[in-house]
Design a protein around this motif. Structure first.
Motif, short mmCIF file in Angstrom:
data_model
loop_
_atom_site.label_atom_id
_atom_site.label_comp_id
_atom_site.label_asym_id
_atom_site.label_seq_id
_atom_site.Cartn_x
_atom_site.Cartn_y
_atom_site.Cartn_z
N ARG A 103 41.97 35.99 40.48
CA ARG A 103 42.34 35.68 41.85
C ARG A 103 41.10 35.35 42.69
NH1 ARG A 103 46.09 39.60 45.56
NH2 ARG A 103 46.25 38.19 47.29
N ARG A 104 41.31 34.57 43.73
CA ARG A 104 40.27 34.29 44.73
C ARG A 104 40.67 34.95 46.03
NH1 ARG A 104 37.14 28.70 45.76
NH2 ARG A 104 35.79 29.72 44.24
N GLU A 113 43.36 43.74 48.70
CA GLU A 113 44.05 43.20 47.52
C GLU A 113 43.82 44.01 46.25
OE1 GLU A 113 42.07 41.54 49.58
OE2 GLU A 113 43.25 39.90 50.43
N ILE A 170 45.48 43.65 42.26
CA ILE A 170 44.66 43.34 41.09
C ILE A 170 44.77 44.45 40.05
CG2 ILE A 170 42.29 42.96 40.28
CD1 ILE A 170 41.86 41.65 43.13
#
Length: 161
Positions: A98-99, A153, A157
């Motif tokens: 993910r970014r 986030e 993750i």
């Protein structure tokens, strides 16, 4: 003197470079990466930041680092893992997850699935004071207690481990 490439809010290079010590303007970002090393027991390798670090001393984190000018997050991740832990990984070992845009940083998150003997690691003492493997449950408990650096986030993750 470490230089960073500057990116816009879409993740595109602007052509600007700034020194690491420069303050970025609103809408300017630099690249960083976070590498989660996960063994075959689905334990996560975490590292304790050295007590001489200005930011987050003695806090458990994952392997992270800022990318220098001309470096992408794949090459930077390989460099950071080798510098901080003495582990040689290859591009094929990195699995992009993910970014995340956070503050003035664009974080690319990668998983590396690899079994490692902790006793064979060569820790960069200026950066890392200790390492250990933890289960996903232990990781969550450490997050709740404030022992691991937490960002919005991270739970999403963690659910992918």
């Amino acid at each position: 003197m470490e230089l960073w490439d500057i990116y816009d809010n879409k993740g595109h290079k602007t052509g600007l470079m700034k020194k690491r010590t420069d303050i970025l303007s609103r809408g300017q970002y630099h690249l960083a990466a976070e590498v989660w090393i996960i063994n075959d027991k689905f334990e996560i390798l975490i590292q304790k930041r050295s007590d001489n670090k200005k930011i987050l001393p003695n806090i458990w984190t994952l392997t992270t680092g800022c990318m220098v000018s001309g470096e992408n997050t794949v090459d930077g991740s390989i460099r950071e893992v080798e510098e901080e832990l003495g582990i040689c990984i290859k591009k094929d070992d990195l699995n992009f997850i993910r970014r995340i845009f956070q503050g003035n940083i664009i974080w690319d998150i990668y998983f590396v699935y690899m079994n490692i003997e902790l006793s064979k690691l060569a820790l960069q003492k200026e950066e890392v004071s200790d390492v250990k493997f933890v289960s996903a449950g232990e990781f969550k408990d450490m997050l709740l207690c404030g022992e691991i650096f937490k960002y919005d986030e991270i739970y999403d993750i963690l659910s992918r481990v």
